[in-house]
Design a protein around this motif. Sequence first.
Motif, PDB file in Angstrom:
ATOM      1  N   MET A  78     -26.048  -2.976   5.682  1.00 28.41           N
ATOM      2  CA  MET A  78     -26.363  -2.348   6.955  1.00 28.41           C
ATOM      3  C   MET A  78     -25.482  -2.970   8.030  1.00 28.41           C
ATOM      4  O   MET A  78     -25.430  -4.188   8.161  1.00 28.41           O
ATOM      5  CB  MET A  78     -27.840  -2.580   7.270  1.00 28.41           C
ATOM      6  CG  MET A  78     -28.284  -2.094   8.595  1.00 28.41           C
ATOM      7  SD  MET A  78     -29.027  -0.501   8.396  1.00 28.41           S
ATOM      8  CE  MET A  78     -29.441  -0.125  10.051  1.00 28.41           C
ATOM      9  N   PRO A  79     -24.794  -2.152   8.815  1.00 25.69           N
ATOM     10  CA  PRO A  79     -23.929  -2.706   9.855  1.00 25.69           C
ATOM     11  C   PRO A  79     -24.752  -3.307  10.989  1.00 25.69           C
ATOM     12  O   PRO A  79     -25.876  -2.899  11.250  1.00 25.69           O
ATOM     13  CB  PRO A  79     -23.144  -1.491  10.351  1.00 25.69           C
ATOM     14  CG  PRO A  79     -23.984  -0.322  10.000  1.00 25.69           C
ATOM     15  CD  PRO A  79     -24.723  -0.697   8.750  1.00 25.69           C
ATOM     16  N   LYS A  80     -24.165  -4.302  11.638  1.00 23.74           N
ATOM     17  CA  LYS A  80     -24.816  -4.906  12.796  1.00 23.74           C
ATOM     18  C   LYS A  80     -24.555  -4.011  14.000  1.00 23.74           C
ATOM     19  O   LYS A  80     -23.416  -3.689  14.309  1.00 23.74           O
ATOM     20  CB  LYS A  80     -24.242  -6.292  13.038  1.00 23.74           C
ATOM     21  CG  LYS A  80     -24.907  -7.010  14.178  1.00 23.74           C
ATOM     22  CD  LYS A  80     -24.407  -8.424  14.294  1.00 23.74           C
ATOM     23  CE  LYS A  80     -25.103  -9.100  15.452  1.00 23.74           C
ATOM     24  NZ  LYS A  80     -24.638 -10.466  15.615  1.00 23.74           N
ATOM     25  N   LEU A  81     -25.606  -3.573  14.670  1.00 27.08           N
ATOM     26  CA  LEU A  81     -25.477  -2.696  15.837  1.00 27.08           C
ATOM     27  C   LEU A  81     -25.401  -3.522  17.115  1.00 27.08           C
ATOM     28  O   LEU A  81     -26.011  -4.581  17.217  1.00 27.08           O
ATOM     29  CB  LEU A  81     -26.660  -1.735  15.909  1.00 27.08           C
ATOM     30  CG  LEU A  81     -26.831  -0.797  14.721  1.00 27.08           C
ATOM     31  CD1 LEU A  81     -28.088   0.046  14.909  1.00 27.08           C
ATOM     32  CD2 LEU A  81     -25.623   0.078  14.541  1.00 27.08           C
TER      33      LEU A  81
ATOM     34  N   THR B  77     -18.220  -7.741  14.911  1.00 28.85           N
ATOM     35  CA  THR B  77     -17.333  -7.478  13.777  1.00 28.85           C
ATOM     36  C   THR B  77     -16.676  -8.733  13.239  1.00 28.85           C
ATOM     37  O   THR B  77     -15.969  -8.676  12.251  1.00 28.85           O
ATOM     38  CB  THR B  77     -16.232  -6.473  14.168  1.00 28.85           C
ATOM     39  OG1 THR B  77     -15.505  -6.975  15.278  1.00 28.85           O
ATOM     40  CG2 THR B  77     -16.825  -5.114  14.493  1.00 28.85           C
TER      41      THR B  77
ATOM     42  N   TYR C 134     -27.431   2.058  21.171  1.00 28.07           N
ATOM     43  CA  TYR C 134     -26.956   1.197  20.097  1.00 28.07           C
ATOM     44  C   TYR C 134     -25.693   1.779  19.495  1.00 28.07           C
ATOM     45  O   TYR C 134     -25.610   2.979  19.260  1.00 28.07           O
ATOM     46  CB  TYR C 134     -28.042   1.034  19.033  1.00 28.07           C
ATOM     47  CG  TYR C 134     -29.266   0.359  19.604  1.00 28.07           C
ATOM     48  CD1 TYR C 134     -29.361  -1.022  19.633  1.00 28.07           C
ATOM     49  CD2 TYR C 134     -30.311   1.104  20.154  1.00 28.07           C
ATOM     50  CE1 TYR C 134     -30.465  -1.644  20.183  1.00 28.07           C
ATOM     51  CE2 TYR C 134     -31.414   0.495  20.704  1.00 28.07           C
ATOM     52  CZ  TYR C 134     -31.493  -0.891  20.715  1.00 28.07           C
ATOM     53  OH  TYR C 134     -32.570  -1.501  21.265  1.00 28.07           O
TER      54      TYR C 134
ATOM     55  N   ASP D 143     -18.212  -0.735  13.827  1.00 27.14           N
ATOM     56  CA  ASP D 143     -17.237  -0.301  12.824  1.00 27.14           C
ATOM     57  C   ASP D 143     -16.741   1.111  13.090  1.00 27.14           C
ATOM     58  O   ASP D 143     -15.704   1.510  12.570  1.00 27.14           O
ATOM     59  CB  ASP D 143     -17.841  -0.367  11.424  1.00 27.14           C
ATOM     60  CG  ASP D 143     -18.167  -1.789  11.009  1.00 27.14           C
ATOM     61  OD1 ASP D 143     -17.532  -2.726  11.553  1.00 27.14           O
ATOM     62  OD2 ASP D 143     -19.047  -1.975  10.154  1.00 27.14           O
ATOM     63  N   ARG D 144     -17.436   1.884  13.890  1.00 26.36           N
ATOM     64  CA  ARG D 144     -17.072   3.275  14.178  1.00 26.36           C
ATOM     65  C   ARG D 144     -16.294   3.451  15.484  1.00 26.36           C
ATOM     66  O   ARG D 144     -15.843   4.549  15.779  1.00 26.36           O
ATOM     67  CB  ARG D 144     -18.333   4.144  14.251  1.00 26.36           C
ATOM     68  CG  ARG D 144     -19.167   4.133  13.007  1.00 26.36           C
ATOM     69  CD  ARG D 144     -18.520   4.937  11.953  1.00 26.36           C
ATOM     70  NE  ARG D 144     -19.390   4.993  10.786  1.00 26.36           N
ATOM     71  CZ  ARG D 144     -19.008   5.453   9.643  1.00 26.36           C
ATOM     72  NH1 ARG D 144     -17.795   5.899   9.481  1.00 26.36           N
ATOM     73  NH2 ARG D 144     -19.834   5.468   8.625  1.00 26.36           N
TER      74      ARG D 144
ATOM     75  N   ASN E 235     -22.559   1.294  16.491  1.00 27.85           N
ATOM     76  CA  ASN E 235     -22.040   0.680  15.284  1.00 27.85           C
ATOM     77  C   ASN E 235     -20.590   0.290  15.577  1.00 27.85           C
ATOM     78  O   ASN E 235     -19.736   1.161  15.732  1.00 27.85           O
ATOM     79  CB  ASN E 235     -22.108   1.670  14.121  1.00 27.85           C
ATOM     80  CG  ASN E 235     -21.549   1.112  12.837  1.00 27.85           C
ATOM     81  OD1 ASN E 235     -20.891   0.079  12.821  1.00 27.85           O
ATOM     82  ND2 ASN E 235     -21.791   1.803  11.750  1.00 27.85           N
TER      83      ASN E 235
END
Length: 70
Positions: free
Chosen positions: A1-4, A63, A17, A21-22, A19
Amino acid sequence: MPKLCQFTSPADGKPVYVNPDRVSVVYTFKGEPPDTIIAFGKDFMLGVAESLEETVARLEAATAAPPSIG
């Protein structure tokens, strides 16, 4: 699960919130007052109340690679 990452909506002050990574790009739109914009690709942009520097710092911290154990 990515850290938000949590940011603040400039419209109503509620949390939003993201993500990290996006995220494609973070920039400042020079209006009055200037807005910090987080862009996801070319079709979706999100304005946040935090400054450009604070936004980038939060995204970079989320990240960053966790410390290796060993």
